[in-house]
Enzyme design. Sequence first.
Site, PDB file in Angstrom:
ATOM      1  N   CYS A 292       0.819  -1.207   0.000  1.00 28.44           N
ATOM      2  CA  CYS A 292       0.000   0.000   0.000  1.00 28.44           C
ATOM      3  C   CYS A 292       0.857   1.264   0.000  1.00 28.44           C
ATOM      4  O   CYS A 292       2.023   1.210   0.387  1.00 28.44           O
ATOM      5  CB  CYS A 292      -0.953   0.002   1.202  1.00 28.44           C
ATOM      6  SG  CYS A 292      -0.160   0.382   2.777  1.00 28.44           S
TER       7      CYS A 292
ATOM      8  N   ASP B  77      -7.044  -6.534  65.846  1.00 27.90           N
ATOM      9  CA  ASP B  77      -7.828  -7.777  65.856  1.00 27.90           C
ATOM     10  C   ASP B  77      -9.319  -7.470  65.781  1.00 27.90           C
ATOM     11  O   ASP B  77      -9.757  -6.344  66.009  1.00 27.90           O
ATOM     12  CB  ASP B  77      -7.547  -8.555  67.147  1.00 27.90           C
ATOM     13  CG  ASP B  77      -6.151  -9.146  67.171  1.00 27.90           C
ATOM     14  OD1 ASP B  77      -5.662  -9.459  68.271  1.00 27.90           O
ATOM     15  OD2 ASP B  77      -5.553  -9.273  66.076  1.00 27.90           O
TER      16      ASP B  77
ATOM     17  N   CYS C 154      -2.869  -4.738   1.596  1.00 25.02           N
ATOM     18  CA  CYS C 154      -1.407  -4.574   1.570  1.00 25.02           C
ATOM     19  C   CYS C 154      -0.710  -5.834   2.045  1.00 25.02           C
ATOM     20  O   CYS C 154      -1.090  -6.419   3.067  1.00 25.02           O
ATOM     21  CB  CYS C 154      -1.010  -3.391   2.450  1.00 25.02           C
ATOM     22  SG  CYS C 154       0.776  -3.153   2.591  1.00 25.02           S
TER      23      CYS C 154
ATOM     24  N   CYS D 115       1.348  -4.530   5.570  1.00 23.15           N
ATOM     25  CA  CYS D 115       0.642  -4.119   6.787  1.00 23.15           C
ATOM     26  C   CYS D 115      -0.703  -4.816   6.963  1.00 23.15           C
ATOM     27  O   CYS D 115      -1.404  -4.599   7.943  1.00 23.15           O
ATOM     28  CB  CYS D 115       0.451  -2.604   6.836  1.00 23.15           C
ATOM     29  SG  CYS D 115      -0.780  -1.961   5.682  1.00 23.15           S
TER      30      CYS D 115
ATOM     31  N   CYS E 169       2.799   2.196   3.267  1.00 23.19           N
ATOM     32  CA  CYS E 169       3.957   1.344   3.528  1.00 23.19           C
ATOM     33  C   CYS E 169       5.094   1.695   2.589  1.00 23.19           C
ATOM     34  O   CYS E 169       6.268   1.631   2.963  1.00 23.19           O
ATOM     35  CB  CYS E 169       3.577  -0.136   3.395  1.00 23.19           C
ATOM     36  SG  CYS E 169       2.690  -0.767   4.845  1.00 23.19           S
TER      37      CYS E 169
END
Lengths: 173, 533
Positions: B21, B348, B113, B116, B24
């Site tokens: 793509c 306690d 793509c 990616c 990228c």
Amino acid sequence: MAAAARGGAERYFTRWYKPDVKGRPCEDFCVLQHSNRRVICVITLAEAHPLLQSGKTIKSINYQISANCSRLQNKVSGKSKRGAQFLTELAPLCRISSTDGEEYTIYSCIRGRLIEVNENILSNPTILQEKPSTEGYIAVVLPKFEESKSITQGLLTEKEYEEVLLKRLNSSS
Amino acid sequence: MSSLTEKDRPIVQLLLNTGTCPRCILRFCSVGSQMLYRHPYKDLMKVLKEFMKSNQEKEDTVCFDVVDPPCKRIRLEHPEEGPEDLNHNGALQQIPQVNDENTAMENSAVKVCNVCLGILQEFCEPDFVNKVCQKVNSADYQFTSFVFSVSLPPQLSVRERAAWLVLKQEMRNLGLSLAKDDIVQLKEAYKWIIHPQLSEELGVPADGKSLFEVSVVFAHPETDEECHFLATACPDCFKPAKNKQSVFTRMAVIKALEKIKEEDFLKHFPCPPSSPKNLCVALEIQCNNGAVFVAGRYNKYSRNLPQTPWIIDGERKLESSVEELISEHLMAEFKADSFNFSSSGREDVDVRTLGNGRPFAIELVNPRRIHFTAEEMKRLQQTINTSSDKIQVRDLQLVTRSAIGRMKEGEEEKTKTYSALIWIDKAIQKEDIVFLDDIKELKLDQKTPLRVLHRRPLAVRCRIIHTMRSEYIDEHHFRLHLKTQAGTYIKEFVHGDFGRTKPNIGSLLNRTADILELDVESVDVDWPPTLDN
């Protein structure tokens, strides 16, 4: 038996008894069992024990119960008390001799890990006779978690023990 | 580095041909201008194609200038409109439908793509941003900033490596170099694109230190097995999985990729990587707010209330607890998932806490509401106090996590004062106990009390009783006020615990003593700050 309010350190403990241990007459022990879930037990002499009768003087107390084993060398570490000597019901805790030549062996009475022995009675034997169920205790034992409920199976309740004492009285009279 | 130059041409060519793509492609060309990545997908594709067609002598920066102004103009003229306007022509639909709307743009269908897997395509689009924001808004959190964290499927690293190896080879053949370090990381580019969109729609800025986290997990089941070859090549990188989770974690895969030799990689994995059929899927979108801390001091007026729930074998032994009585109201107001209660020491079940009370802090985990004014905290305090007579709280306030440390140091270091009602077996007169008042800095040796010995290690503790003050009641009773070092077992000091606490009241008075009642009079820690309630 002091039925009066057991005040102080013993308040949250239940008493269990083991009489005539190893067939020796009147050598009775009292196991104090704490009310907590994972019960800590304190081993003590019951009031009928010969060592607690008037006239007896303690000569010596020895935690070396065999050539290889001294209860004084018991070392525990961590929450799970690793390294503790493991005890069965008839494991000896210590040997006590009196001035009249008698010797008595004190037994564990329950299974579990030895947490500590009472060193105070070594330096001061009279508290064993004066306060046998508190400051004069012999040892503290921690049973295995799985066995917490079953350790009392071999022991007598306070009521059952009272009947034993009654029988002794009747048979001797 | 904001533009494409001549040397990028072979990279662009190769990647376009193998189904990568545009974003990228920009990454592999080391384009560092964030704004460029934000351009619509279609525009970027167009620009790249024009770059490829353009004359080799012409300046290439011209391409991007042409694209910029129109986008900028749209932004300025319609600031309140969302990114939808920018992308109304370029919105990427699910793969099968793309062709219907954009036949003019592409010769072939818009492929997912191969590097990616759609992250820098579909998942940068307004539709996805909307989906995330819808989830955030419906979860109803209070926040003033956000951090967006993304979990990517490990095979993306494998595919990135594959694409890079192909490029490296190609560049070598052309006698050119390809720097690995300048390549823009996928996650970084993704955040450049999506942060402004999220920020705009949520109305708050993105901030790496924000306590409010929006997280998305992406998966690509179709290619999950692509990592498996790494296990045979680098077996020691992959430890056996716990809880049936996949052994192929992102970290393990990255480690293996660092180790594996180039030849082995090329042998086992197709280079360039293949085009997948499907996009990634966003598995989960989750929101989480960092914990908030509420501190205060509590008084305990009941002798039948544990501090924490008392449950044995699934059965509750005593009703309620200090922590539940305080926390239930906080949980409701802050709308948290859970809480963690801690305090400066504890008492306690049968012990009261009087005076200024004991400092405590409650961590509220993943709260939906985080902002409370002093007024609101005061009202919250009143709500807690009117709901129970067993406990009361004061100085209720929001604090930071680091403030908790101050409370815990109080536990070890500071003093406490107590009031004990003591019973004696043998009769005592006033004169018999007066000497206690003169004893200062009394050193005790306390073996681990028998009552806790089953869950604590056996040890001897040295503790100091700083001062004492006695109040005679009758021949068998007196009250003792004591000021002690932190960590002193008071009950054992009174009854002696079979002689395992020395000295003790019994030994000091030469009698048998027992404790009937104990109250904490004060916990001497000056935290949290006192408020004017």
